[in-house]
Design a protein around this motif. Structure first.
Motif, PDB file in Angstrom:
ATOM      1  N   PRO A 170     -13.143  43.430  -3.760  1.00 45.70           N
ATOM      2  CA  PRO A 170     -11.436  43.050  -2.951  1.00 45.70           C
ATOM      3  C   PRO A 170     -10.622  42.788  -4.458  1.00 45.70           C
ATOM      4  O   PRO A 170     -10.853  41.837  -4.919  1.00 45.70           O
ATOM      5  N   GLY A 171      -9.704  42.773  -4.551  1.00 45.33           N
ATOM      6  CA  GLY A 171      -8.841  43.139  -5.556  1.00 45.33           C
ATOM      7  C   GLY A 171      -8.830  43.882  -6.569  1.00 45.33           C
ATOM      8  O   GLY A 171      -8.197  43.267  -7.836  1.00 45.33           O
ATOM      9  N   TYR A 172      -9.668  43.954  -7.127  1.00 50.13           N
ATOM     10  CA  TYR A 172     -10.462  44.887  -8.232  1.00 50.13           C
ATOM     11  C   TYR A 172     -10.631  45.629  -8.595  1.00 50.13           C
ATOM     12  O   TYR A 172     -11.248  46.290  -9.784  1.00 50.13           O
TER      13      TYR A 172
ATOM     14  N   VAL B 233      -4.986  37.113 -10.979  1.00 52.78           N
ATOM     15  CA  VAL B 233      -5.801  38.359 -11.959  1.00 52.78           C
ATOM     16  C   VAL B 233      -5.327  38.402 -13.190  1.00 52.78           C
ATOM     17  O   VAL B 233      -6.364  38.063 -13.985  1.00 52.78           O
TER      18      VAL B 233
ATOM     19  N   GLN C 104      -8.484  35.126  -0.828  1.00 51.80           N
ATOM     20  CA  GLN C 104      -7.104  35.477  -0.757  1.00 51.80           C
ATOM     21  C   GLN C 104      -5.915  34.127  -0.638  1.00 51.80           C
ATOM     22  O   GLN C 104      -4.658  34.822  -1.111  1.00 51.80           O
TER      23      GLN C 104
ATOM     24  N   ASP D 131      -0.874  33.160  -2.006  1.00 52.80           N
ATOM     25  CA  ASP D 131      -2.167  34.121  -1.824  1.00 52.80           C
ATOM     26  C   ASP D 131      -2.019  34.560  -3.460  1.00 52.80           C
ATOM     27  O   ASP D 131      -1.351  34.793  -4.207  1.00 52.80           O
ATOM     28  N   PHE D 132      -3.612  34.851  -3.479  1.00 51.75           N
ATOM     29  CA  PHE D 132      -4.163  36.318  -4.407  1.00 51.75           C
ATOM     30  C   PHE D 132      -3.224  37.689  -4.751  1.00 51.75           C
ATOM     31  O   PHE D 132      -3.032  37.734  -3.952  1.00 51.75           O
ATOM     32  N   GLY D 133      -2.584  37.003  -5.901  1.00 55.93           N
ATOM     33  CA  GLY D 133      -1.857  38.533  -6.515  1.00 55.93           C
ATOM     34  C   GLY D 133      -2.828  38.651  -7.908  1.00 55.93           C
ATOM     35  O   GLY D 133      -3.344  38.024  -8.206  1.00 55.93           O
ATOM     36  N   PRO D 134      -1.081  39.054  -7.999  1.00 56.35           N
ATOM     37  CA  PRO D 134      -1.657  39.904  -9.721  1.00 56.35           C
ATOM     38  C   PRO D 134      -1.201  38.577 -10.806  1.00 56.35           C
ATOM     39  O   PRO D 134      -1.704  38.201 -11.647  1.00 56.35           O
TER      40      PRO D 134
ATOM     41  N   TRP E 192      -6.117  33.200 -13.753  1.00 54.43           N
ATOM     42  CA  TRP E 192      -7.655  32.764 -13.209  1.00 54.43           C
ATOM     43  C   TRP E 192      -8.468  33.289 -15.035  1.00 54.43           C
ATOM     44  O   TRP E 192      -9.118  32.471 -15.204  1.00 54.43           O
TER      45      TRP E 192
ATOM     46  N   HIS F 162     -12.796  41.373 -13.914  1.00 54.66           N
ATOM     47  CA  HIS F 162     -13.334  40.223 -12.807  1.00 54.66           C
ATOM     48  C   HIS F 162     -11.774  38.746 -12.609  1.00 54.66           C
ATOM     49  O   HIS F 162     -11.489  38.832 -13.700  1.00 54.66           O
ATOM     50  N   TRP F 163     -12.424  38.147 -11.615  1.00 49.32           N
ATOM     51  CA  TRP F 163     -11.755  36.810 -11.932  1.00 49.32           C
ATOM     52  C   TRP F 163     -11.688  35.985 -12.208  1.00 49.32           C
ATOM     53  O   TRP F 163     -11.583  34.921 -12.552  1.00 49.32           O
TER      54      TRP F 163
END
Length: 273
Positions: free
Chosen positions: A190-192, A257, A229, A251-254, A260, A213-214
């Motif tokens: 998720p997210g990647y 990315v 999230q 919230d997680f977002g660009p 981190w 990757h995060w």
């Protein structure tokens, strides 16, 4: 640690972070480390740890049936049960694809509650939070074991130390948890996006060679952990001999990315200096 001050540049209102060694010593911290933040999916490693306590207590077996037909406790922990992301709907046969599933963790919580006779939120508190002194951490009654816990950086450093030097579990159980379950399965992180080898252990994601990757570009392949999230993450890098927790209120977002990975690289560089 000066690297932790990088959180000041994150586009968030509040952020806190800390780095902890296996002996529980906090190498550095920054921000409101006693502030409670929603964890979102960082709830999952906590829930998984409770499941492993239930396993060691003999309440459940990792390979006993749980979830959809053909699935086991191990499948639910490793996101290979075949359940859809957020629906109690079977999308794949168990063990054939890494399909990240909140629904799977919710069924896992129900399974453990039935096996122990204790509501899962209570079991998680009694099995993990209280023994580790995580007094500010809670899963609300009836909350989802996939995403509804709240915690602080101070509490999660205790959990991160436990992951590195277990007291609640046999070290062999934790080693199994950080070892890839069903190697070679592909799936979406998720997210990647799609990852050819979307490796997971029991309730934790394993970095291995994933890209993007995060974690950081310098994170070891053995790094494991989870992000949420709600703008949260916890990683343990066994090669660095340390773990990092970061919690934020966006919230997680660009932004995450982008922010981190260099943050993690700076932390690891300072640890190795």
């Amino acid at each position: 640690m000066q690297s932790l001050a990088m959180t000041e540049n994150w586009p968030v209102t509040n952020a806190a972070a800390a780095v902890v060694r296996a002996d529980g010593s906090v190498v550095g911290s920054y921000g409101p480390t006693a502030r409670r933040f929603p964890l979102a999916s960082v709830t999952k490693p906590l829930a998984a740890y409770a499941a492993l306590v239930a396993y060691e207590e003999g309440a459940v077996e990792l390979d006993e049936p749980a979830g959809p037909e053909g699935s086991t406790v191990r499948h639910l922990l490793a996101h290979t049960s075949g359940l859809a992301f957020d629906e109690h709907r079977v999308a794949n046969a168990p063990g054939t694809r890494r399909l990240y599933s909140n629904a799977g963790f919710e069924l896992l919580g129900e399974h453990i509650a039935k096996a122990t006779g204790i509501a899962f939120a209570d079991y998680l508190r009694e099995a993990v939070f209280e023994p580790l002194g995580m007094a500010s951490t809670a899963l609300p009654e009836g909350g989802s074991p996939a995403r509804d816990a709240v915690s602080t950086v101070d509490d999660l450093t205790r959990f991160a130390a436990e992951l590195q030097a277990p007291r609640l579990l046999d070290a062999r159980t934790v080693l199994e948890a950080m070892t890839v379950v069903h190697p070679g399965l592909s799936g979406v992180l998720p997210g990647y996006g799609f990852q050819k080898n979307n490796d997971w252990g029991l309730g934790v994601e394993i970095r291995n060679t994933k890209s993007p990757h995060w974690t950081g570009t310098s994170s070891s392949p053995r790094t494991f952990g989870h992000f949420g999230q709600s703008g949260t993450f916890l990683w343990v890098d066994p090669d660095a001999g340390a773990a990092c927790v970061a919690l934020a209120d966006r919230d997680f977002g660009p932004w995450a990315v982008e922010a981190w990975p260099p943050f993690t690289d700076a932390v690891l560089a300072e640890l190795s200096a």
